[in-house]
Every structure is written in structure tokens, then in C-alpha cells.
Design an enzyme around this catalytic site. Structure first.
Site, PDB file in Angstrom:
ATOM      1  N   GLY A 170       1.093  -1.130   0.153  1.00  0.00           N
ATOM      2  CA  GLY A 170       0.039   0.054  -0.111  1.00  0.00           C
ATOM      3  C   GLY A 170       0.892   1.209   0.069  1.00  0.00           C
ATOM      4  N   GLU A 171       0.619   2.262   0.815  1.00  0.00           N
ATOM      5  CA  GLU A 171       1.342   3.434   1.019  1.00  0.00           C
ATOM      6  C   GLU A 171       1.971   3.186   2.405  1.00  0.00           C
ATOM      7  OE1 GLU A 171       1.974   5.689  -1.181  1.00  0.00           O
ATOM      8  OE2 GLU A 171       0.755   5.187  -2.912  1.00  0.00           O
ATOM      9  N   SER A 172       3.233   3.118   2.456  1.00  0.00           N
ATOM     10  CA  SER A 172       3.963   2.887   3.970  1.00  0.00           C
ATOM     11  C   SER A 172       3.993   4.080   4.634  1.00  0.00           C
ATOM     12  CB  SER A 172       5.289   2.731   3.660  1.00  0.00           C
ATOM     13  OG  SER A 172       6.039   3.624   3.061  1.00  0.00           O
ATOM     14  N   CYS A 183       6.015  -5.352  -0.186  1.00  0.00           N
ATOM     15  CA  CYS A 183       6.392  -3.985  -0.686  1.00  0.00           C
ATOM     16  C   CYS A 183       6.203  -2.810   0.421  1.00  0.00           C
ATOM     17  CB  CYS A 183       5.054  -3.888  -1.550  1.00  0.00           C
ATOM     18  SG  CYS A 183       5.530  -2.376  -2.897  1.00  0.00           S
ATOM     19  N   ARG A 226      13.375   2.936  -1.344  1.00  0.00           N
ATOM     20  CA  ARG A 226      12.025   3.163  -1.580  1.00  0.00           C
ATOM     21  C   ARG A 226      11.829   3.544  -3.017  1.00  0.00           C
ATOM     22  NH1 ARG A 226       8.752   5.462   2.481  1.00  0.00           N
ATOM     23  NH2 ARG A 226       7.846   6.670   0.913  1.00  0.00           N
ATOM     24  N   ILE A 282       5.043  -2.952  -7.994  1.00  0.00           N
ATOM     25  CA  ILE A 282       4.531  -1.818  -8.160  1.00  0.00           C
ATOM     26  C   ILE A 282       5.210  -0.867  -7.201  1.00  0.00           C
ATOM     27  CG2 ILE A 282       2.186  -0.738  -8.179  1.00  0.00           C
ATOM     28  CD1 ILE A 282       0.937  -3.681  -8.383  1.00  0.00           C
ATOM     29  N   ARG A 283       5.665   0.285  -7.898  1.00  0.00           N
ATOM     30  CA  ARG A 283       6.445   1.177  -6.939  1.00  0.00           C
ATOM     31  C   ARG A 283       7.243   0.343  -5.866  1.00  0.00           C
ATOM     32  NH1 ARG A 283       2.799   5.442  -4.896  1.00  0.00           N
ATOM     33  NH2 ARG A 283       4.546   6.527  -4.341  1.00  0.00           N
ATOM     34  N   HIS A 285       4.425  -8.172  -4.836  1.00  0.00           N
ATOM     35  CA  HIS A 285       3.196  -8.343  -4.037  1.00  0.00           C
ATOM     36  C   HIS A 285       2.513  -9.782  -4.599  1.00  0.00           C
ATOM     37  CE1 HIS A 285       1.953  -4.160  -3.200  1.00  0.00           C
ATOM     38  NE2 HIS A 285       2.661  -3.941  -4.321  1.00  0.00           N
ATOM     39  N   GLU A 302       0.240 -11.146  -3.273  1.00  0.00           N
ATOM     40  CA  GLU A 302      -1.130 -11.460  -2.907  1.00  0.00           C
ATOM     41  C   GLU A 302      -1.952 -10.954  -4.217  1.00  0.00           C
ATOM     42  OE1 GLU A 302      -0.109  -7.002  -1.999  1.00  0.00           O
ATOM     43  OE2 GLU A 302       0.950  -9.153  -1.763  1.00  0.00           O
TER      44      GLU A 302
END
Length: 289
Positions: free
Chosen positions: A60-62, A100, A130, A165-166, A249, A251
Site C-alpha cells: 500500500g502506501e507505507s 512491498c 524506496r 508496483i513502485r 506483491h 497477494e
């Protein structure tokens, strides 16, 4: 005898639903092998976390996850869950897996971050870079060789399709220390996690579990990996005692092999804890009053 095990997925933001879906698939497979009553918990409070024997921190967004965790008074309980050693010295800490953004949060050091811009949980003596693989538009898929899967189940030797993804990468394996990574704190645009509590004075090494060859040359500075060959490639999966991290990821695929493998780690940790607890109770009862 059936063992009851609760597995949590941190559900503050990110792909927690996707992890839960694959966990259900993994549980269905494991239930044909062992008698375990698995309970899956979406974790949003310290009380829910306390019920868990293992935890997944999803992608997600850490920064968002750490901010919401701090506002929910969950950041310190998460650190205790990951880093705290049980009162019984022989028992392992509770297994924790970060994917991630979860890997970033579990790192002891993260670069490309303004001082004070992000709180880390810590647990892995690594520095992560990152968004190493670029922006959202530069996301990609790759077939990954994951030796730990084939070591666990020989029939699992087929490549694993990884989604990046990023995604971060493990830029450096740090010395295993007790306390804070103080040298990392002196680096520019780098944040560190609070020091690890280790009442038994033992540091544990980081294991490189998987790499992605051929992309490390994109770093302006060569990847510094203690004791490993220069051309190892990008480190995309690591483990240090109870803490496991992947930069991709799992998942987002229909492939539950990593979830099955990780649940086996949780099962072994729970068995070890209960065995030691039982032995210590017997010792207490055998001592003179």
C-alpha cells in the site's frame, strides 16, 4: 489434537483484502495436511493485534500506514509484536511478513525519506531503497526463482510470478545489532526505526531469500551487500529470525504458495512457543515450595 492459530492482516490501508483471500486458499490447502483451526483477523486495533500468532503487513502506501497506525495508537504495539522477545528465552518472536510497503515498514533503515517523514516499525537489519523500480507507470511483472519454496515443497519449483508496483529493494544488509542502527541515522534522507529490545544479548543475521538479477546497475551507488557477490542482483526477499519481507506483491496473484510456506512458519513458531511454555510450567511445578 487441533491447534488454534490466529493470523492477522494489518487492515489500515492497502491490499489487506487480497492477502486475506490468498490466506483462505492457503488454509484450505494446509487443512489437508495438519489439524489446525485457523482464524484470520483484520487488524485495526491493539486488542485485535494481541490475539494474533502471526501478522502480515500488506502493500500500500507505507507513509499512510505508519501515519494511521500512529494516530490509532497502534505503532508501538506493532513494534512490540515484531521485536519483543517473549519472557521465555527459548521462544521465538511472532512471525511477521511485510510485502512491498510492509517491507519498508519492517526495515531498520529506509532512504529517499525526509527526516521525520516516516515512522518505521523495524525488525529487519536492512536498508531499503524506496520506489527503487520507478513510478507507477514503470511497474512490471517477472518470473521469480524462489528457492525457499522448492526447499519446503519440492513440487513447488516452478517460477513464481511477481508483481512489482513502485516497489522497494533491499539496498544493503546491515550489521545485526542490538539497539538502533546509529550509523544509518547519519545518512542523508534516511530514517531509522527505534532500537530492538533483546534481553538475551544475541543478534541474528539476515538471510537473502530471493534476488532479481540484472537490475542492480540502475542504482547510482552499487548495492552493498555484506558477504555476497557484487553481481547478486536486486535483493527482493529477506528473512531475519521471525521477520520476512518481500518487495513484490504475492497477494496480487492466484498463487498461494508463499502464503502456504509462511503459514507453516507460523505453525512451527506456535508449536515451539507452546512446547516451551509447557516445559517451563513443568519445571515450576517440580521446584520445592
Amino acid at each position: 489434537m487441533t491447534i488454534a492459530i490466529a493470523v492477522g492482516v494489518l487492515a489500515l490501508q492497502g491490499a489487506f483484502y487480497e492477502h486475506t483471500k490468498l490466506l483462505k486458499q492457503a488454509v484450505a490447502q494446509l487443512n489437508t495436511e495438519v489439524a489446525v483451526a485457523w482464524k484470520l483477523v483484520e487488524v485495526r486495533t491493539a486488542t485485535e493485534l494481541d490475539r494474533c500468532d502471526g501478522l502480515i503487513i500488506p502493500g500500500g502506501e507505507s507513509t499512510t500506514v505508519s501515519l494511521v497506525a500512529a494516530r490509532s495508537n497502534l505503532l508501538e504495539p506493532l513494534r512490540n509484536f515484531v521485536k519483543w522477545i517473549f519472557r521465555i528465552p527459548r521462544v521465538h518472536r511472532k512471525p511477521t511478513w511485510g510485502t512491498c510497503a510492509g517491507l519498508i515498514l519492517l526495515a531498520e533503515s529506509a532512504n529517499r525519506t525526509k527526516k521525520g517523514g516516516q515512522d518505521l516499525i523495524g525488525g529487519l537489519d536492512v536498508r531499503v531503497n524506496r520506489n527503487y523500480f520507478g513510478r507507477q507507470t514503470e511497474s512490471f511483472e517477472a518470473d521469480l526463482d524462489l528457492p525457499f519454496l522448492s526447499d519446503d515443497v519440492p513440487s513447488s519449483a516452478a517460477p513464481f510470478r511477481g508483481f512489482f508496483i513502485r516497489a522497494p529493494v533491499v539496498e544493503n544488509i546491515l550489521p545485526s545489532v542490538i539497539g538502533e542502527q546509529t550509523e544509518e541515522a547519519e545518512r542523508e534522507e534516511t530514517v531509522i526505526a527505534p532500537g530492538k529490545e533483546n534481553t538475551h544479548g544475541q543478534a541474528w543475521p539476515v538471510e537473502v531469500m530471493a534476488t532479481l538479477p540484472g537490475r542492480s546497475k540502475r542504482l547510482a551507488e552499487k548495492v552493498e551487500v555484506a558477504g555476497l557477490k557484487e553481481e547478486i542482483g536486486d535483493i527482493i526477499a529477506v528473512r531475519q529470525r521471525n521477520v520476512f519481507g518481500t518487495s513484490f506483491h504475492p497477494e496480487l496473484t492466484p498463487d498461494a504458495r508463499i502464503h502456504v510456506w509462511w503459514l507453516r512458519q507460523v505453525l512451527e513458531a506456535v508449536k515451539a512457543k507452546r512446547s516451551c511454555t509447557s516445559q517451563d510450567v513443568k519445571l515450576d511445578h517440580s521446584r520445592p515450595a
